[in-house]
Design an enzyme around this catalytic site. Sequence first.
Site: not given
Length: 291
Positions: A120, A169-171
Site C-alpha cells: 500500500m 510496482a510498489k518497489l
Amino acid sequence: MNKYTVSIIGTGIMGSGMARNLASAGYAPKLYARNPDKIRELEALGCEIHANPAEAARNADLVVLCLTEDSILKKEVLDSKLLEGNPRILLDCGTTSLPMTQILSEECSARKIRFYDCPMTGSKNAARDGQILFMIGATEKETEDLWFFLDVCGKDTVYCGGIGSGQKAKLALNMIQAGIFQVYMEGFSLAQNSGVSPDILKNILLQSAAKSGIAEFKFPFVFSGNYETHFSLKNMRKDVYHAMELAQTHTTSLPLCKNLPAIYDSGMGAGYAEKDFCSLNEVTAKIRPPR
C-alpha cells in the site's frame, strides 16, 4: 455485525488506521502488535487485542499483514505458526522482498490458504481516513471477496497481475519517490550554496511543472524542521535496497537512482532511522526553519 472475521498482524502507523476504519464499519478486527500497550485505546472501538499473532489469526477469514521487514515477517508469520491456525486468506500489505513474497506464497499454497501481495501507499493520514492506495498481485475477479476490506480502508486498488507484481510496482514507486525527494534536496542545496534562498526556490517549484505530490506534502515538514514520522527513513531505505535488488535481477540500469542506498545509509548513520524520510534534509540540503 458483518460476516467477515478480519485480523491485522502489525498494528503500527498504518495497521492502526486500518483497524479504526474496519471497527467503524462493524468488523471488530482482531489485532496483534509487538507492543500492545500502544493500541489499548482500540479496544474501546470493539477491536480485540491478542497476545500473539497465531492467536489473533486463528480461523480468520482475512489476515492482513502490516509488517515492515522480511525478518519480522518470518518471526511473526512463519515462526509463530500463524499459518497453522487455518486462516482463509492472507494479504501482505507491507513492502516485502520478492524472495519473501515467494516463500509466503508457497507456504500458504501448501496449506490451501489464498495469498496475495498487496502493498500500500499513503501516509498515516491516508490510513486514518481510509484513503490508502493498494497495489495487489492479483486480478479483480479473483479477489472479489476482498472488496469489503479494500473499499473500507482504501481509496482505490490497482490490480497488477500475478503474485509478486504488487510488490514490484510498489518497489518502483518508492524508488521514484525517494529519487524525487533527493532531487529536490539537491536543488535546494544548489540554490542555497549559490546565494538563492530555499524559500524563493520553493515558491518557484510549487508554481512550476516541477511541482509534485511529494513537494506539496513534504516541503512544509522540511521547512519547519518537523520530521514527524509518516513514512520512516529506515523503511524507505529498506525499499530502496529491495528496488536495487530487483533492478539487478532484471538487468535494469538506474544511473540516477543507483546512489540512493548510500544516501539513505548516511541518514541512518546520522540517527534519523525512526524519523520521516524527509529528515534526509539534515544530511543533504540542511534547510533550517526560521528562528
